[in-house]
Design a protein around this motif. Structure first.
Motif, PDB file in Angstrom:
ATOM      1  N   GLN A 271     -12.089  26.922 -28.546  1.00 21.55           N
ATOM      2  CA  GLN A 271     -11.732  27.692 -29.731  1.00 21.55           C
ATOM      3  C   GLN A 271     -12.861  27.666 -30.767  1.00 21.55           C
ATOM      4  O   GLN A 271     -13.779  26.848 -30.681  1.00 21.55           O
ATOM      5  N   CYS A 272     -12.795  28.560 -31.737  1.00 16.05           N
ATOM      6  CA  CYS A 272     -13.766  28.527 -32.831  1.00 16.05           C
ATOM      7  C   CYS A 272     -13.679  27.175 -33.546  1.00 16.05           C
ATOM      8  O   CYS A 272     -12.605  26.573 -33.643  1.00 16.05           O
ATOM      9  N   TYR A 273     -14.823  26.685 -34.014  1.00 15.66           N
ATOM     10  CA  TYR A 273     -14.908  25.421 -34.762  1.00 15.66           C
ATOM     11  C   TYR A 273     -14.419  24.222 -33.932  1.00 15.66           C
ATOM     12  O   TYR A 273     -13.995  23.206 -34.472  1.00 15.66           O
ATOM     13  N   ALA A 274     -14.499  24.353 -32.599  1.00 16.14           N
ATOM     14  CA  ALA A 274     -13.971  23.307 -31.714  1.00 16.14           C
ATOM     15  C   ALA A 274     -14.671  21.975 -31.915  1.00 16.14           C
ATOM     16  O   ALA A 274     -14.091  20.919 -31.668  1.00 16.14           O
ATOM     17  N   GLY A 275     -15.937  21.998 -32.353  1.00 14.18           N
ATOM     18  CA  GLY A 275     -16.707  20.761 -32.472  1.00 14.18           C
ATOM     19  C   GLY A 275     -16.099  19.733 -33.401  1.00 14.18           C
ATOM     20  O   GLY A 275     -16.405  18.541 -33.287  1.00 14.18           O
ATOM     21  N   GLY A 276     -15.233  20.162 -34.316  1.00 15.18           N
ATOM     22  CA  GLY A 276     -14.552  19.188 -35.164  1.00 15.18           C
ATOM     23  C   GLY A 276     -13.742  18.208 -34.345  1.00 15.18           C
ATOM     24  O   GLY A 276     -13.598  17.031 -34.720  1.00 15.18           O
ATOM     25  N   PHE A 277     -13.213  18.656 -33.200  1.00  9.89           N
ATOM     26  CA  PHE A 277     -12.380  17.793 -32.374  1.00  9.89           C
ATOM     27  C   PHE A 277     -13.198  16.761 -31.610  1.00  9.89           C
ATOM     28  O   PHE A 277     -12.625  15.840 -31.014  1.00  9.89           O
ATOM     29  N   ALA A 278     -14.523  16.881 -31.614  1.00  5.75           N
ATOM     30  CA  ALA A 278     -15.353  15.806 -31.079  1.00  5.75           C
ATOM     31  C   ALA A 278     -15.164  14.540 -31.901  1.00  5.75           C
ATOM     32  O   ALA A 278     -15.380  13.428 -31.409  1.00  5.75           O
ATOM     33  N   HIS A 279     -14.735  14.699 -33.148  1.00  6.49           N
ATOM     34  CA  HIS A 279     -14.497  13.548 -34.020  1.00  6.49           C
ATOM     35  C   HIS A 279     -13.134  12.920 -33.786  1.00  6.49           C
ATOM     36  O   HIS A 279     -12.769  11.973 -34.492  1.00  6.49           O
ATOM     37  N   SER A 280     -12.390  13.406 -32.797  1.00  7.03           N
ATOM     38  CA  SER A 280     -11.141  12.730 -32.441  1.00  7.03           C
ATOM     39  C   SER A 280     -11.417  11.405 -31.737  1.00  7.03           C
ATOM     40  O   SER A 280     -10.490  10.645 -31.470  1.00  7.03           O
ATOM     41  N   ILE A 281     -12.697  11.109 -31.453  1.00  2.89           N
ATOM     42  CA  ILE A 281     -13.039   9.774 -30.926  1.00  2.89           C
ATOM     43  C   ILE A 281     -12.898   8.715 -32.011  1.00  2.89           C
ATOM     44  O   ILE A 281     -12.883   7.515 -31.704  1.00  2.89           O
ATOM     45  N   PHE A 282     -12.783   9.160 -33.268  1.00  2.00           N
ATOM     46  CA  PHE A 282     -12.635   8.234 -34.371  1.00  2.00           C
ATOM     47  C   PHE A 282     -11.166   8.119 -34.774  1.00  2.00           C
ATOM     48  O   PHE A 282     -10.384   9.063 -34.599  1.00  2.00           O
ATOM     49  N   ASP A 283     -10.811   6.974 -35.304  1.00  2.00           N
ATOM     50  CA  ASP A 283      -9.449   6.747 -35.755  1.00  2.00           C
ATOM     51  C   ASP A 283      -9.077   7.782 -36.815  1.00  2.00           C
ATOM     52  O   ASP A 283      -9.782   7.960 -37.811  1.00  2.00           O
TER      53      ASP A 283
END
Length: 628
Positions: A271-283
Motif C-alpha cells: 500500500q501507499c506509505y507502507a514503509g511506516g510499517f517497517a517500524h512495527s519491529i519496534f514496541d
C-alpha cells in the motif's frame, strides 16, 4: 558475533534462529552459537539438503528445545540434527513441525477506491498457494465489504460498445480527467474470512495467535490503500480499510505483541506509505520504545512518506510491487509473463529477500522498496561523516502536524536521532540496555567513499546484487567512485527541473491544449453537444450514428489542433515518466549503498542484543514459501 562456520552456512529456508531472552545472556547466546555450528556441520554431512531451524534455546532444565521446518527430506534432516545434538551431549526435547498462517488484508475503503487490480492480486496469491508444489497454508482473506453482495469492485466496463464521440466529449468536459468507461461489480474472491474491517481482523488474528506454537510462522500480506502519518510520529502510517476505517502502525504493532515469542512474523505490504510499517519491529511502532519482544520482518513497496504504484481498474497492467514479489517466488507474473533470474544464488529456491531484490531491479515504477532490516539499520547504525535523510531519498518528505494523535505518541526524532550511535534504549519491553554496554573505543566507521566495488565488499549477497544491477541499469561502472552516483543524480534532478520550467514557460506564453476551442467548434456545428449540462441527452449520441459523427468532427480544424496538442502532451508525459523512473533508480541505488555501509558499521555501534536481533531478522528474510 556469529561463528565463522555460520557465516559460511547455507540459507535456512523457512525461518531463523530466534534471538534469546536477554535475561539469560550471555549463556544462552553461547548456546545459540554452538547450535549454529552444530547445524552447519549437519549441512556439511548432508550436502544439498535445505532446512530451517526456527528456534534453539536452552530451557530451564538444561536441554535445548528446537523447532525444525524442513524443505526437502525433512525426516532425514531432523534425524541428523537431533542425533548430532545427542552425540554432543545435549538433552534434546521433541521437535515440532511448523505451519504457516497467512492473513491477507486487501481491497479499498469504498467501491470508488476498490480497484480491480487489488482483487487480481489476491486471486494471484490464491493461485500460487494452490500449487501442488507448496505446503498447505491456512489463509484468511479480508477483502473490501466481505460477504455483502453489492457491487464493490471498480472495473473497466468490457461490455460498453465503442462510443468515440461520447469518449471525446467526456474528455473535453472533464478537463482531461479519467474518461475510461468504469463500472462496478461484486468481488469474485472465493473463501474469504470477512470484510476489511479492523475489529474483524483483530478478532480473527487473536484466534489464530492463540493456536500458534514453536515452528509456526505468521504471514501478513497487504494489498490495499494507505495513508501518510498525521501525528508527530512520521512512521505511524495506516492501512485504509473498508468504510474509511484505519489500522495504524501503532495499533498493528500491539496486535503483533500477542504473537508468541518463538513464532516469527513475515509481512509483505504494497500500500501507499507502507514503509511506516517497517517500524512495527519496534514496541508500539515507535523506535524510542526499543525493539519488540518477538521477531518480525517485512518487505514494503514504498517509503513511509511516499505513495506507491498500482491500484488500477484494469488488470492488464501489473506494474506494482507485490506482483513482482510473489511472481519472483513462482517464476511468473500476475499476467502470466515468465520471470527469470530471481534466484540470485542459483540454489533452486527463491527467498523472500531475493523476491524483494527482484522487485527493486525489475520494476519501472515510482517505488523505493525497503525491508525491516533497513529500518533497524537506520535507527541503530550510522555512516561516518554522512547524514541520513529518509525524506531526501524519496525526493521530499511529507508534512506532519504538530499535534500528536495520542498523548503518549512522540516523534521518533525527539529522543533518538537517526545518525547518533545507539544510546540507552530497550530491546524488548522489559530489558534496558545501559549506556555502559555500548561499544567502547569504536574503530573508524565506513564512510560514503571509495568505489562501488568497495561498497560491495563484505556486504550481504542481496544488497550486492541490488547495487550491481541498479548500477548496470544506470550505466555506472562498479569501478567508479561513489561520488559519481551522487553527481549524476543531482545532474538528473537539475535537468528535470530546468525541463519542467521550460515546458511551463512555453505553455504560459499561450500554447493551448485546444480543448476549449474544440468544445466551441463542436457547439457551433451541433448545438446539442455544446451544452455542458445536458450534452449526454442528445439523440446525436445514438450508438449507430457515432462513427459517422466522429468522422465529421475529425474534419474540423479545431480537432486537428487538439489532436496535435494531445500528441505533444503524451510525448511530454512519457519523457517526464522516463526521467522520474531514472531518478527513482538512482534513489534505490543510493538507498542500497547506505544499507551496505550501515550493515558494516552496525557491529561497531550497536549493543550485542541489537546485533543478535539483526542477524535473526536477516535469516528470516532469507526464508521462502515452503515446498513439499
Amino acid at each position: 558475533m556469529l561463528s565463522p562456520n555460520l557465516q559460511k552456512c547455507d540459507k535456512f529456508h523457512g525461518g531463523s534462529i530466534r534471538r534469546v531472552d536477554p535475561d539469560k545472556a550471555p549463556e544462552s547466546i553461547e548456546d545459540r552459537n554452538m547450535f549454529h555450528d552444530i547445524v552447519h556441520r549437519c549441512y556439511e554431512r548432508r550436502s544439498g539438503l535445505r532446512s530451517a531451524i526456527m528456534l534453539a534455546t536452552r530451557n530451564g532444565s538444561g536441554s535445548i528445545q528446537i523447532a525444525v521446518r524442513a524443505v526437502q527430506r525433512p525426516v532425514v534432516v531432523v534425524l541428523y540434527v537431533v542425533s548430532f545434538l545427542v552425540c554432543q551431549g545435549f538433552p534434546v526435547q521433541s521437535a515440532a513441525w511448523g505451519k504457516d498462517y497467512l492473513f491477507t488484508l486487501a481491497g479499498g475503503y469504498s467501491p470508488e477506491g476498490n480497484q480491480a487490480s487489488l482483487e487480481a492480486n489476491v486471486l494471484f496469491l490464491q493461485d500460487i498457494l494452490a500449487s501442488d508444489e507448496l505446503e498447505p497454508v491456512e489463509h484468511s482473506i479480508f477483502f473490501s465489504d466481505g460477504f455483502d453482495d453489492t457491487a464493490d469492485v471498480q472495473i473497466v466496463d468490457p461490455s460498453d460498445p465503442t462510443l468515440p464521440v461520447t469518449d471525446l466529449l467526456k474528455s473535453l468536459y472533464s478537463l482531461g480527467r479519467q474518461s475510461t468507461n468504469l463500472d462496478y461489480r461484486d468481488h469474485q474472491i472465493p473463501n474469504i474470512a470477512g470484510p476489511l474491517e479492523p475489529s474483524n481482523i483483530k478478532a480473527a488474528m487473536q484466534r489464530v495467535v492463540s493456536r500458534l506454537t514453536a515452528g509456526d510462522r505468521l504471514l501478513i500480506y497487504v494489498t490495499a490503500h494507505g495513508s501518510a502519518a498525521t501525528g508527530r510520529n512520521q512512521y505511524n502510517t495506516s492501512i485504509n480499510c473498508w468504510d474509511r476505517q484505519f489500522i495504524h502502525v501503532k495499533e498493528f504493532s500491539t496486535w503483533l505483541d500477542e504473537v508468541p515469542p518463538e513464532v516469527p512474523t513475515i509481512m509483505v505490504m504494497a500500500q501507499c506509505y507502507a514503509g511506516g510499517f517497517a517500524h512495527s519491529i519496534f514496541d508500539r511502532g515507535n523506535q524510542r520504545n526499543g525493539l519488540a519482544k518477538n521477531l518480525r520482518v517485512g518487505f514494503f513497496a514504498q517509503q513511509h512518506d511516499l505513495a506507491a504504484a498500482g491500484c488500477r481498474p484494469d488488470i492488464e497492467n501489473d506494474e506494482e510491487y507485490s506482483s513482482y514479489f510473489w511472481g519472483a517466488l513462482v517464476g511468473r507474473s500476475r499476467t502470466g509473463h515468465t520471470i527469470h533470474a530471481a534466484d540470485f544464488d542459483q540454489d533452486g529456491v527463491v527467498t523472500f529477500s531475493e523476491a524483494h531484490g527482484h522487485a527493486i531491479l525489475a520494476s519501472n515504477t515510482i517505488d523505493i522498496p525497503l525491508r525491516t532490516t533497513d529500518a533497524l539499520l537506520r535507527v541503530y547504525s550510522r555512516i561516518d561523516q554522512y547524514q541520513l535523510d529518509d525524506s531526501s531519498i524519496g525526493g521530499g518528505g511529507s508534512s506532519h502536524s504538530s499535534e500528536s494523535e495520542n498523548a503518549d505518541e512522540e516523534a521518533d526524532s525527539l529522543d533518538f536521532p537517526l545518525q547518533e550511535p545507539a544510546s540507552a534504549t530497550s530491546v524488548g519491553r522489559t530489558t534496558a540496555i545501559p549506556i555502559s554496554s555500548q561499544p567502547q573505543n569504536v574503530p573508524k566507521l565506513h564512510s560514503m567513499s571509495g568505489t562501488l566495488n568497495e561498497i560491495c565488499e563484505h556486504t550481504s549477497p542481496a544488497t550486492v546484487r541490488e547495487i550491481q544491477g541498479l548500477a548496470q541499469q544506470l550505466q555506472i561502472e562498479l569501478t567508479e567512485e561513489v561520488t559519481v552516483v551522487f553527481d549524476r543524480y543531482q545532474e538528473l534532478r537539475q535537468g528535470t527541473r530546468r525541463s519542467s520550467r521550460f515546458r511551463g514557460g512555453r505553455r504560459s506564453r499561450g500554447r493551448s491544449s485546444g480543448r476549449r476551442q474544440l468544445r466551441e467548434a463542436i457547439g457551433e456545428q451541433w448545438p446539442d453537444l455544446g451544452a455542458s449540462d445536458h450534452w449526454r441527452d442528445s439523440p446525436l449520441l445514438a450508438v449507430e450514428g457515432q462513427a459517422e459523427l466522429m468522422d465529421s468532427i475529425q474534419q474540423l480544424p479545431a480537432y486537428k489542433a487538439y489532436s496535435q496538442a494531445q500528441l505533444e502532451r503524451q510525448a511530454t508525459n512519457q519523457e517526464r515518466e522516463l526521467l522520474e523512473v531514472q531518478q527513482v533508480k538512482y534513489q534505490r541505488l543510493i538507498f542500497a549503498m547506505e544499507t551496505a555501509l550501515l550493515a558494516k558499521n552496525l557491529p561497531h555501534v550497536a549493543p550485542p542484543e541489537v546485533l543478535a536481533v539483526y542477524e535473526s531478522m536477516q535469516h528470516l528474510e532469507q526464508s521462502s514459501l515452503h515446498h513439499r
